[in-house]
Design an enzyme around this catalytic site. Structure first.
Site, PDB file in Angstrom:
ATOM      1  N   SER A   1      31.867  43.514  70.892  1.00 25.41           N
ATOM      2  CA  SER A   1      32.528  44.578  72.208  1.00 25.41           C
ATOM      3  C   SER A   1      31.997  44.732  73.362  1.00 25.41           C
ATOM      4  CB  SER A   1      31.866  45.871  71.437  1.00 25.41           C
ATOM      5  OG  SER A   1      30.551  46.048  71.436  1.00 25.41           O
TER       6      SER A   1
ATOM      7  N   GLY B   1      29.342  38.216  66.656  1.00 24.98           N
ATOM      8  CA  GLY B   1      29.427  39.324  65.705  1.00 24.98           C
ATOM      9  C   GLY B   1      29.972  40.371  66.652  1.00 24.98           C
ATOM     10  N   CYS B   2      29.620  41.475  65.815  1.00 28.16           N
ATOM     11  CA  CYS B   2      30.718  42.418  66.700  1.00 28.16           C
ATOM     12  C   CYS B   2      30.057  43.146  67.803  1.00 28.16           C
ATOM     13  CB  CYS B   2      30.892  43.408  65.939  1.00 28.16           C
ATOM     14  SG  CYS B   2      29.302  44.196  65.095  1.00 28.16           S
ATOM     15  N   TYR B   3      28.848  43.701  68.373  1.00 31.96           N
ATOM     16  CA  TYR B   3      28.563  43.790  69.564  1.00 31.96           C
ATOM     17  C   TYR B   3      28.386  43.145  70.470  1.00 31.96           C
ATOM     18  CZ  TYR B   3      25.982  47.463  66.007  1.00 31.96           C
ATOM     19  OH  TYR B   3      25.746  47.885  64.743  1.00 31.96           O
TER      20      TYR B   3
END
Length: 158
Positions: free
Chosen positions: A154, A149-151
């Site tokens: 990051s 996922g993006c979170y």
């Protein structure tokens, strides 16, 4: 040329993936599936693809997709991928899953976060968290990649 198929090609993530694949010089799109838009042209649903990709959406055919694709992307809602991917895997396909169904390799962690038991717990051990900056070699050696996922990406790369 890599032959790629996308299951769930008309959802938000699916159509964005289709757009990226259609523009890639080394990718040929073999199949696009959509349960709700079978038989329709994807460019009729997404006019931004007109002139770039003219391809009819098809029903999912696990055996055909597995045989005629180098890689299959699943862009299905959480839980739905967990029912489709085992059949694709058993048919010999290489899969990249855009849902969260194959991000964890531990059944207890999966059950804690999702509140349910995975459809095929054994495949959690086969799948690799698809962050190449951390797991490049493992990704090369597996047939099931759980797209991060993006979170988490990051945070992990930060």
């Amino acid at each position: 040329m890599i032959k790629a198929s996308v299951i769930g090609a008309t959802g938000y993530a699916g159509v964005e993936l289709v757009r990226l694949l259609a523009g890639h010089p080394d990718v040929e799109i073999a199949y696009l599936s959509s349960q709700s838009h079978e038989g329709e042209e994807i460019s009729d649903l997404y006019p931004s693809l007109k002139g770039t990709l003219e391809k009819k959406l098809a029903a999912l055919d696990v055996e055909t997709y597995a045989k005629e694709s180098d890689v299959i992307f699943t862009s299905l809602p959480h839980g739905a991928s967990g029912t489709v991917i085992p059949a694709l895997y058993d048919a010999g396909a290489s899969i990249i899953d855009l849902s969260g169904d194959f991000r964890y390799d531990d059944v207890q962690v999966y059950e804690k976060w999702y509140g349910t038991t995975p459809a095929r717990p054994d495949l959690l051990k086969v799948s690799v968290y698809g962050l190449p900056e951390l797991f490049r070699e493992q990704i090369r050696q597996t047939d099931v990649v759980g797209n991060p996922g993006c979170y988490p990406t990051s945070v992990a790369l930060g």
